[in-house]
Design an enzyme around this catalytic site. Structure first.
Site, PDB file in Angstrom:
ATOM      1  N   LYS A   1      -0.720   5.356  -5.439  1.00 49.93           N
ATOM      2  CA  LYS A   1      -1.739   4.964  -6.598  1.00 49.93           C
ATOM      3  C   LYS A   1      -2.578   6.368  -6.950  1.00 49.93           C
ATOM      4  O   LYS A   1      -2.855   6.557  -8.158  1.00 49.93           O
ATOM      5  CB  LYS A   1      -2.636   3.850  -6.054  1.00 49.93           C
ATOM      6  CG  LYS A   1      -1.930   2.545  -5.911  1.00 49.93           C
ATOM      7  CD  LYS A   1      -3.018   1.700  -5.124  1.00 49.93           C
ATOM      8  CE  LYS A   1      -3.276   1.974  -3.577  1.00 49.93           C
ATOM      9  NZ  LYS A   1      -1.918   1.713  -2.717  1.00 49.93           N
ATOM     10  N   GLY A   2      -2.839   6.995  -5.957  1.00 48.44           N
ATOM     11  CA  GLY A   2      -3.640   8.077  -5.904  1.00 48.44           C
ATOM     12  C   GLY A   2      -3.016   9.033  -6.939  1.00 48.44           C
ATOM     13  O   GLY A   2      -3.742   9.804  -7.831  1.00 48.44           O
TER      14      GLY A   2
ATOM     15  N   THR B   1      -3.699   7.112   9.153  1.00 49.40           N
ATOM     16  CA  THR B   1      -3.611   6.952  10.312  1.00 49.40           C
ATOM     17  C   THR B   1      -2.484   7.847  11.265  1.00 49.40           C
ATOM     18  O   THR B   1      -2.363   7.887  12.356  1.00 49.40           O
ATOM     19  CB  THR B   1      -3.459   5.346  10.940  1.00 49.40           C
ATOM     20  OG1 THR B   1      -2.373   4.870  10.439  1.00 49.40           O
ATOM     21  CG2 THR B   1      -4.645   4.637  10.602  1.00 49.40           C
TER      22      THR B   1
ATOM     23  N   THR C   1      -6.220  -0.258  10.408  1.00 54.15           N
ATOM     24  CA  THR C   1      -6.534   1.214  10.645  1.00 54.15           C
ATOM     25  C   THR C   1      -7.550   1.310  11.467  1.00 54.15           C
ATOM     26  O   THR C   1      -8.028   2.550  11.914  1.00 54.15           O
ATOM     27  CB  THR C   1      -6.749   1.696   9.123  1.00 54.15           C
ATOM     28  OG1 THR C   1      -8.079   1.164   8.773  1.00 54.15           O
ATOM     29  CG2 THR C   1      -5.772   1.147   8.063  1.00 54.15           C
TER      30      THR C   1
ATOM     31  N   LYS D   1       8.624   7.548  -6.219  1.00 56.86           N
ATOM     32  CA  LYS D   1       9.611   7.998  -5.331  1.00 56.86           C
ATOM     33  C   LYS D   1      10.840   7.651  -5.616  1.00 56.86           C
ATOM     34  O   LYS D   1      11.839   7.864  -4.555  1.00 56.86           O
ATOM     35  CB  LYS D   1       8.714   7.460  -3.942  1.00 56.86           C
ATOM     36  CG  LYS D   1       7.620   7.981  -3.595  1.00 56.86           C
ATOM     37  CD  LYS D   1       7.309   7.807  -2.252  1.00 56.86           C
ATOM     38  CE  LYS D   1       7.178   9.064  -1.343  1.00 56.86           C
ATOM     39  NZ  LYS D   1       6.376   8.990  -0.100  1.00 56.86           N
TER      40      LYS D   1
ATOM     41  N   GLY E   1      -5.911   5.566   1.808  1.00 57.69           N
ATOM     42  CA  GLY E   1      -5.540   6.976   1.802  1.00 57.69           C
ATOM     43  C   GLY E   1      -4.639   7.356   0.774  1.00 57.69           C
ATOM     44  O   GLY E   1      -3.737   6.968   0.490  1.00 57.69           O
ATOM     45  N   HIS E   2      -5.337   8.233  -0.037  1.00 56.04           N
ATOM     46  CA  HIS E   2      -4.518   8.563  -1.330  1.00 56.04           C
ATOM     47  C   HIS E   2      -4.472   9.566  -1.556  1.00 56.04           C
ATOM     48  O   HIS E   2      -5.237  10.610  -1.404  1.00 56.04           O
ATOM     49  CB  HIS E   2      -5.682   7.900  -2.865  1.00 56.04           C
ATOM     50  CG  HIS E   2      -5.665   6.213  -2.604  1.00 56.04           C
ATOM     51  ND1 HIS E   2      -6.530   5.812  -3.649  1.00 56.04           N
ATOM     52  CD2 HIS E   2      -5.113   5.362  -1.920  1.00 56.04           C
ATOM     53  CE1 HIS E   2      -6.596   4.501  -3.253  1.00 56.04           C
ATOM     54  NE2 HIS E   2      -5.697   4.178  -2.202  1.00 56.04           N
TER      55      HIS E   2
ATOM     56  N   GLY F   1       0.709  -1.208   0.023  1.00 57.60           N
ATOM     57  CA  GLY F   1      -0.043  -0.148  -0.335  1.00 57.60           C
ATOM     58  C   GLY F   1       0.747   1.500  -0.028  1.00 57.60           C
ATOM     59  O   GLY F   1       2.031   0.962   0.107  1.00 57.60           O
ATOM     60  N   ASP F   2       0.089   2.440  -0.154  1.00 62.91           N
ATOM     61  CA  ASP F   2       0.907   3.734  -0.306  1.00 62.91           C
ATOM     62  C   ASP F   2       1.997   3.839  -1.273  1.00 62.91           C
ATOM     63  O   ASP F   2       2.875   4.535  -1.128  1.00 62.91           O
ATOM     64  CB  ASP F   2       1.293   3.977   1.220  1.00 62.91           C
ATOM     65  CG  ASP F   2       0.275   3.777   2.109  1.00 62.91           C
ATOM     66  OD1 ASP F   2      -0.759   4.441   2.018  1.00 62.91           O
ATOM     67  OD2 ASP F   2       0.736   3.443   3.484  1.00 62.91           O
TER      68      ASP F   2
ATOM     69  N   GLN G   1      -5.594  -0.279  -1.128  1.00 62.01           N
ATOM     70  CA  GLN G   1      -4.398  -1.250  -0.504  1.00 62.01           C
ATOM     71  C   GLN G   1      -3.726  -1.794  -1.555  1.00 62.01           C
ATOM     72  O   GLN G   1      -3.281  -1.007  -2.555  1.00 62.01           O
ATOM     73  CB  GLN G   1      -5.307  -2.345   0.132  1.00 62.01           C
ATOM     74  CG  GLN G   1      -6.257  -1.880   1.346  1.00 62.01           C
ATOM     75  CD  GLN G   1      -7.349  -1.113   1.093  1.00 62.01           C
ATOM     76  OE1 GLN G   1      -8.383  -1.532   0.425  1.00 62.01           O
ATOM     77  NE2 GLN G   1      -7.456   0.280   1.909  1.00 62.01           N
TER      78      GLN G   1
HETATM   79  P1  GDP Z   1      -1.384   5.624  -2.100  1.00 61.57           P
HETATM   80  O1  GDP Z   1      -2.248   5.126  -0.878  1.00 61.57           O
HETATM   81  O2  GDP Z   1      -1.088   4.643  -2.874  1.00 61.57           O
HETATM   82  O3  GDP Z   1      -2.305   6.482  -2.977  1.00 61.57           O
HETATM   83  O4  GDP Z   1      -0.262   6.410  -1.623  1.00 61.57           O
HETATM   84  P2  GDP Z   1      -0.478   7.707  -0.362  1.00 61.57           P
HETATM   85  O5  GDP Z   1      -0.892   8.653  -0.993  1.00 61.57           O
HETATM   86  O6  GDP Z   1      -0.886   7.028   0.820  1.00 61.57           O
HETATM   87  O7  GDP Z   1       1.385   7.798  -0.183  1.00 61.57           O
HETATM   88  C1  GDP Z   1       2.266   8.134  -1.324  1.00 61.57           C
HETATM   89  C2  GDP Z   1       2.942   9.192  -0.926  1.00 61.57           C
HETATM   90  O8  GDP Z   1       3.710   9.699  -1.648  1.00 61.57           O
HETATM   91  C3  GDP Z   1       2.045  10.487  -0.793  1.00 61.57           C
HETATM   92  O9  GDP Z   1       2.369  11.473   0.251  1.00 61.57           O
HETATM   93  C4  GDP Z   1       2.295  11.074  -2.221  1.00 61.57           C
HETATM   94  O10 GDP Z   1       2.206  12.574  -2.270  1.00 61.57           O
HETATM   95  C5  GDP Z   1       3.941  10.836  -2.406  1.00 61.57           C
HETATM   96  N1  GDP Z   1       4.230  10.390  -3.761  1.00 61.57           N
HETATM   97  C6  GDP Z   1       3.869   9.945  -4.638  1.00 61.57           C
HETATM   98  N2  GDP Z   1       4.743  10.005  -5.855  1.00 61.57           N
HETATM   99  C7  GDP Z   1       5.900  10.407  -5.343  1.00 61.57           C
HETATM  100  C8  GDP Z   1       7.077  10.577  -5.957  1.00 61.57           C
HETATM  101  O11 GDP Z   1       7.316  10.098  -7.096  1.00 61.57           O
HETATM  102  N3  GDP Z   1       8.008  11.195  -5.285  1.00 61.57           N
HETATM  103  C9  GDP Z   1       7.814  11.846  -4.159  1.00 61.57           C
HETATM  104  N4  GDP Z   1       8.648  12.380  -3.349  1.00 61.57           N
HETATM  105  N5  GDP Z   1       6.641  11.628  -3.378  1.00 61.57           N
HETATM  106  C10 GDP Z   1       5.652  10.931  -4.014  1.00 61.57           C
HETATM  107  P1  IMO Z   2      -3.815   2.707   0.375  1.00 61.63           P
HETATM  108  O1  IMO Z   2      -5.037   2.377  -0.534  1.00 61.63           O
HETATM  109  C1  IMO Z   2      -1.255   0.867   3.582  1.00 61.63           C
HETATM  110  C2  IMO Z   2      -3.160  -2.007   6.238  1.00 61.63           C
HETATM  111  C3  IMO Z   2      -3.240  -1.755   7.598  1.00 61.63           C
HETATM  112  C4  IMO Z   2      -3.035  -3.015   8.347  1.00 61.63           C
HETATM  113  C5  IMO Z   2      -3.929  -3.964   7.196  1.00 61.63           C
HETATM  114  C6  IMO Z   2      -5.511  -4.164   7.762  1.00 61.63           C
HETATM  115  O2  IMO Z   2      -3.748   3.735   1.002  1.00 61.63           O
HETATM  116  O3  IMO Z   2      -2.605   1.890  -0.279  1.00 61.63           O
HETATM  117  P2  IMO Z   2      -7.548  -2.620   7.704  1.00 61.63           P
HETATM  118  O4  IMO Z   2      -7.818  -1.719   8.232  1.00 61.63           O
HETATM  119  O5  IMO Z   2      -7.557  -2.884   6.220  1.00 61.63           O
HETATM  120  O6  IMO Z   2      -8.178  -4.024   8.286  1.00 61.63           O
HETATM  121  O7  IMO Z   2      -6.047  -3.104   8.220  1.00 61.63           O
HETATM  122  O8  IMO Z   2      -3.972  -3.408   5.991  1.00 61.63           O
HETATM  123  N1  IMO Z   2      -3.870  -1.031   5.234  1.00 61.63           N
HETATM  124  C7  IMO Z   2      -2.880  -0.340   4.689  1.00 61.63           C
HETATM  125  N2  IMO Z   2      -1.854   0.034   4.472  1.00 61.63           N
HETATM  126  N3  IMO Z   2      -2.119   1.454   2.880  1.00 61.63           N
HETATM  127  C8  IMO Z   2      -3.457   1.170   2.500  1.00 61.63           C
HETATM  128  O9  IMO Z   2      -4.164   1.777   1.883  1.00 61.63           O
HETATM  129  C9  IMO Z   2      -3.828   0.411   3.672  1.00 61.63           C
HETATM  130  N4  IMO Z   2      -5.031  -0.132   3.932  1.00 61.63           N
HETATM  131  C10 IMO Z   2      -4.924  -1.051   5.016  1.00 61.63           C
HETATM  132  O10 IMO Z   2      -2.241  -0.869   8.004  1.00 61.63           O
HETATM  133  O11 IMO Z   2      -1.794  -3.247   8.185  1.00 61.63           O
HETATM  134 MG    MG Z   3      -2.176   5.418   1.202  1.00 61.46          MG
END
Ligand code: GDP
Ligand code: IMO
Ligand code: MG
Length: 424
Positions: A16-17, A300, A128, A330, A40-41, A12-13, A223
């Site tokens: 994708k957003g 979170t 979460t 990144k 959280g995107h 995750g994270d 996720q």
């Molecule tokens: P998602 O859950 O997959 O949408 O990702 P999140 O938004 O939770 O976390 C990704 C984080 O990385 C966010 O703070 C974005 O703004 C940041 N981000 C995404 N792409 C890049 C990149 O290429 N470089 C940097 N420095 N930050 C990035």
């Molecule tokens: P995005 O879409 C990162 C993780 C939680 C925990 C496990 C189970 O932003 O990538 P849950 O609340 O779903 O039952 O928690 O999954 N988790 C994520 N980790 N990014 C997410 O979403 C997540 N959604 C759930 O931290 O380990």
């Molecule tokens: Mg996220």
């Protein structure tokens, strides 16, 4: 590109957003098909940062319709807060639609998420605490409340009372917790139903109509693959199918509609919550990556665990999702940290090396990562917009990931802004 999926390949994270936001500039429809506000995107545009949880990441484009499919679990209270926050920033949500089949996250789901995590003690999952697992449990137990129930005053009170009484019994008698006042819950959630009624429409039908009209559709994964209930690091996973295969079930479309599937990865690995993480760095380099990359949960705020890129897990994702391309975000975060390591296999105690991600966490715990090392870079790459503009070490690193993951890298992120992306 009429119908494309974007999903996470790690834990995750991955950004994708950001990828969805970029591709949404060329799409007319963006659909979420699973998960809930555990996601959280982040979208960054012109210095403004938007953190989206249930609202699809196409919302910044006024002409792009955002849809929430049947496979999502929706917390109405949180969702209304998100709608209001978007509207207060001048972003219209009027055209957004939610499938009536989507399940509702009720307050007892939040309570049970907290109580069951507490009950697990040291073996907690690190959820979460958004009630996601308990909401999906009720869906499969066949006692869940759906959006079509929530918005129907003739149906909702009775269903809420029936399931609420059962949940109150579990909360009080199994966990020794405090019961929910069902009259108060029914009154509060009936009001949410009133508010959400104009947003309800059959997302399966809308998606099919858009497809027939030749519109470009993007499916936004939440996720990620290693959090998938079947193909992730069970039980340290979420309760849905974040895989490409989950998109069809969670939206109500056939697999032949899909043209391409893009997997998003970071140039390193992070994980929030508990569970195995073979390439985790509990050292200064891990700390540097966390601070430079701002690796703190979007939902979170928890510090994310950090580590080297793991080609074993991403290759697993390439296979189980049938990926056509990878977006690697990144890369800029790795500037100045020295040599870069990539895990290419897991060495077992008997000396043999596993190439495929093992299903048993106990077997995984007996393995040690095998690394290949690549030269790092110190140049500022945040202004690069073409692959050829990247320093040689960056190009070599990306090409190595391509080879090790057995998948083409089609995008490289060099910063959080929607402009900071190299497309190949
Ligand atoms: P998602 O859950 O997959 O949408 O990702 P999140 O938004 O939770 O976390 C990704 C984080 O990385 C966010 O703070 C974005 O703004 C940041 N981000 C995404 N792409 C890049 C990149 O290429 N470089 C940097 N420095 N930050 C990035
Ligand atoms: P995005 O879409 C990162 C993780 C939680 C925990 C496990 C189970 O932003 O990538 P849950 O609340 O779903 O039952 O928690 O999954 N988790 C994520 N980790 N990014 C997410 O979403 C997540 N959604 C759930 O931290 O380990
Ligand atoms: Mg996220």
């Amino acid at each position: 590109m009429p119908a494309n999926i974007v999903i996470g390949t790690q834990w995750g994270d991955e950004g994708k957003g950001k990828v969805i936001d970029i591709l949404a500039s060329r799409a007319q429809v963006v659909v979420r098909s699973q998960g809930g506000n555990n996601a959280g995107h982040t979208v960054v545009s012109g210095g403004e940062t938007y953190k989206l949880h249930l609202v699809p990441s196409g919302i910044l484009y006024p002409d792009t319709q955002c849809l929430i499919g049947a496979g999502v679990v929706l917390d109405p209270k949180d969702f209304i807060g998100e709608l209001d926050a978007m509207e207060s920033r001048g972003i219209s949500t009027a055209d957004l639609k939610i499938d009536p089949r989507a399940h509702v996250v009720m307050p007892w789901h939040l309570t049970l998420d907290g109580l069951s995590e507490k009950f697990r003690g040291n073996n907690d999952i690190g959820t979460t605490k958004r009630g996601i697992g308990p909401a999906y449990m009720d869906k499969y137990e066949r006692c869940g409340i759906r959006i079509c129930d929530l918005v129907d005053p003739a149906v909702f009170p009775e269903k809420a009372r029936a399931t609420g009484s059962l949940k109150n019994a579990i909360i009080t008698k199994v966990y020794g917790g405090e019961a929910h006042d069902l009259d108060a819950v029914i009154a509060e959630y009936t009001a949410y139903g009133e508010r959400l009624r104009p947003y309800v429409a059959d997302v399966s039908v809308l998606t099919q109509e858009a497809y027939k009209a030749g519109k470009t559709i993007l499916f936004e994964g939440a996720q990620a693959t290693l959090l998938d209930i079947d193909f992730g690091t069970y039980p340290f996973v979420t309760s849905s199918h974040p895989l490409s295969g989950g998109v069809c079930v969670g939206t109500g479309i056939g697999p032949r509609m899909i043209d391409s599937i893009i997997g998003v990865a970071k140039a390193y690995t992070t994980r929030v919550g508990k569970g195995p993480f073979p390439t985790e760095l509990n050292d200064e380099i891990g700390e540097t990556i966390r601070n430079k990359g701002g690796e703190f949960g979007t939902t979170t705020g928890r510090p994310r665990r950090t580590g080297w890129f793991d080609a074993v897990i991403v290759r697993h994702s390439v296979r189980v999702n049938g990926l056509d391309g990878l977006a690697i975000n990144k890369l800029d975060t790795l500037c100045g940290i020295g040599d870069l390591k990539v895990c290419v296999g897991y060495r077992k105690a008997d000396g043999t090396v596993l190439k495929d991600f093992p299903p048993s966490l106990e077997k995984l715990a007996e393995c040690a990562p095998v690394y290949e090392t690549f030269p790092g870079f110190t140049e500022d790459i945040t202004g690069c917009r073409k692959f050829e503009e990247l320093p040689e070490a960056c190009r070599n690193y990306i090409e190595a990931l391509e080879r090790l993951c057995e998948c083409k890298v089609c995008m490289v992120g060099v910063g959080p802004d929607r402009d900071q992306m190299i497309e190949r």
